[in-house]
Design a protein around this motif. Structure first.
Motif, PDB file in Angstrom:
ATOM      1  N   VAL A  44       0.837  -1.204   0.000  1.00 42.00           N
ATOM      2  CA  VAL A  44       0.000   0.000   0.000  1.00 42.00           C
ATOM      3  C   VAL A  44       0.872   1.254   0.000  1.00 42.00           C
ATOM      4  O   VAL A  44       0.559   2.242  -0.680  1.00 42.00           O
ATOM      5  CB  VAL A  44      -0.959  -0.010   1.203  1.00 42.00           C
ATOM      6  CG1 VAL A  44      -1.707   1.316   1.306  1.00 42.00           C
ATOM      7  CG2 VAL A  44      -1.961  -1.159   1.067  1.00 42.00           C
TER       8      VAL A  44
ATOM      9  N   VAL B 224      -6.377  -2.353  -6.603  1.00 39.17           N
ATOM     10  CA  VAL B 224      -6.565  -1.773  -5.272  1.00 39.17           C
ATOM     11  C   VAL B 224      -7.970  -2.016  -4.725  1.00 39.17           C
ATOM     12  O   VAL B 224      -8.144  -2.279  -3.528  1.00 39.17           O
ATOM     13  CB  VAL B 224      -6.270  -0.260  -5.314  1.00 39.17           C
ATOM     14  CG1 VAL B 224      -6.499   0.371  -3.949  1.00 39.17           C
ATOM     15  CG2 VAL B 224      -4.836  -0.018  -5.764  1.00 39.17           C
TER      16      VAL B 224
ATOM     17  N   ALA C  60      -5.252   2.417   2.141  1.00 41.81           N
ATOM     18  CA  ALA C  60      -5.732   1.821   0.892  1.00 41.81           C
ATOM     19  C   ALA C  60      -7.006   2.518   0.418  1.00 41.81           C
ATOM     20  O   ALA C  60      -7.210   2.711  -0.794  1.00 41.81           O
ATOM     21  CB  ALA C  60      -5.982   0.329   1.079  1.00 41.81           C
TER      22      ALA C  60
ATOM     23  N   TYR D  29       2.048   2.198  -3.358  1.00 40.48           N
ATOM     24  CA  TYR D  29       1.061   2.811  -4.238  1.00 40.48           C
ATOM     25  C   TYR D  29       1.234   4.329  -4.308  1.00 40.48           C
ATOM     26  O   TYR D  29       0.809   4.968  -5.285  1.00 40.48           O
ATOM     27  CB  TYR D  29      -0.359   2.502  -3.757  1.00 40.48           C
ATOM     28  CG  TYR D  29      -0.791   1.066  -3.959  1.00 40.48           C
ATOM     29  CD1 TYR D  29      -0.218   0.279  -4.943  1.00 40.48           C
ATOM     30  CD2 TYR D  29      -1.787   0.501  -3.151  1.00 40.48           C
ATOM     31  CE1 TYR D  29      -0.617  -1.036  -5.131  1.00 40.48           C
ATOM     32  CE2 TYR D  29      -2.200  -0.812  -3.338  1.00 40.48           C
ATOM     33  CZ  TYR D  29      -1.618  -1.581  -4.316  1.00 40.48           C
ATOM     34  OH  TYR D  29      -2.015  -2.877  -4.508  1.00 40.48           O
TER      35      TYR D  29
END
Length: 344
Positions: A155, A201, A237, A158
């Motif tokens: 995460v 995701v 997230a 990302y």
């Protein structure tokens, strides 16, 4: 066997590093008397035979093994008895290609083992292992601590992807208002990347829900802290997903604006072409009008320039002035006609 690392942990500390999977079970049983222990096996791009060998050693479910062999799975968490099978989709932004690469990580979590299978170099789970080995209190939570750390790493990774996409969108906005003809293709390509990223995701929400439900079944203060840590990762997230959805909406709006600007530019070009045609017609009318005006004296002159003996007024003393006057009157009449019609 593409073993990245194979270690046994007791009470959150690295206790042994078996040289082969065959010795892992034996040494794990020996370490179980010393405290809470589990093994963590990391594999990188294993072959089908190697995956089946590990599955046979740890009695992994056939369906989960087939998913690992096939790969290209969506993020998910599945329970097979006391073993959890987790699929995660890490991502990274490649600056050179200005593209998002989606990877895949599979985890098998048993009561006393964790098996991580990577199908690409990224993410580097060695960093996750090093982090956990420096936090024995967290690693003492066992296999679920490893899953938390892997989720946290994925995460967090990302974030740079979102920054790269944001830079691309900013560049596209400049291209759109700059009239770049190739921007439509780039908008479409970036939209596809954002959609693929969203697919990596979006399912994480269900993964976190199922994982929290699983941990609630276990009692203990350490498990409570682990659930809190997982909730924090889940919040990250969620924010990532919100930004992705905002990117999709923004790209949709940019595509619509670009289509409107392209249509506007086409209309302006058509207007310019129409005006150019109108101006050209006006020039043609002026040229044609003057050609007709000068045609009148040419006609009279050509008639009286014929070498015939018998022609009206040929030997008349006023024939020349008459011819000139006829030319002037013809030109004047045509000039007035064309002028009234606006051709001159």
């Amino acid at each position: 066997m593409p073993l990245v690392d194979n270690a046994i942990y007791v009470d959150g500390r690295r206790a042994a590093a078996p040289g082969s999977l065959d010795r892992t079970f034996e040494e794990l049983r020996q370490c179980s008397d010393q405290g809470r222990s589990f093994c963590w096996i990391g594999l990188l791009r294993p072959t089908t035979e190697e995956i089946r060998s590990v599955a046979e050693e740890f009695s992994l479910h056939g369906l989960a093994v087939e998913d690992t062999i096939t790969a290209h799975q969506r993020p998910k968490l599945e329970r097979y008895g006391d073993v959890l099978f987790v699929v995660l989709r890490p991502a990274r932004y490649v600056d050179r290609d200005e593209a998002v690469e989606i990877g895949e990580v599979h985890l098998f979590l048993g009561p006393d083992f964790v098996i991580t299978v990577r199908h690409a170099e990224e993410p580097d789970l060695g960093q996750v292992r090093q982090r956990l080995e420096h936090e024995p209190a967290l690693l003492d939570d066992g296999p679920y601590a490893v899953l938390y750390a892997v989720l946290d790493k994925i995460v967090d990774d990302y974030g740079p992807v979102l920054d790269g996409l944001q830079d691309d969108i900013d560049e596209i906005e400049v291209q759109v208002f700059g009239g770049d003809p190739g921007v439509s293709k780039r908008i479409y390509q970036l939209s596809r990347e954002v959609i693929e990223f969203q697919r990596a995701v979006e399912p994480l929400a269900d993964v976190f829900d199922n994982l929290r439900a699983k941990l609630k079944e276990q009692a203990g203060e350490s498990d409570l802290e682990l659930r809190r840590a997982l909730r924090d990762v889940a919040d990250h997230a969620t924010r990532v997903l919100e930004r992705i959805e905002a990117f999709r909406q923004l790209l949709t709006n940019i595509l619509q604006v670009n289509a409107a600007l392209v249509g506007q530019r086409q209309n302006e070009e058509m207007a310019r072409m129409t005006q150019a045609g109108f101006d050209q017609n006006e020039q043609v009318k002026r040229i044609s009008s003057w050609a007709a005006i000068f045609f009148a004296p040419s006609l009279v002159a050509s008639i009286y320039g014929m070498n015939f003996d018998h022609m009206p007024e040929l030997h008349w003393a006023l024939g020349y002035p008459f011819a000139v006057l006829l030319m002037v009157l013809g030109m004047l009449a045509l000039y007035l006609v064309f002028k009234r019609r606006g051709w001159l």
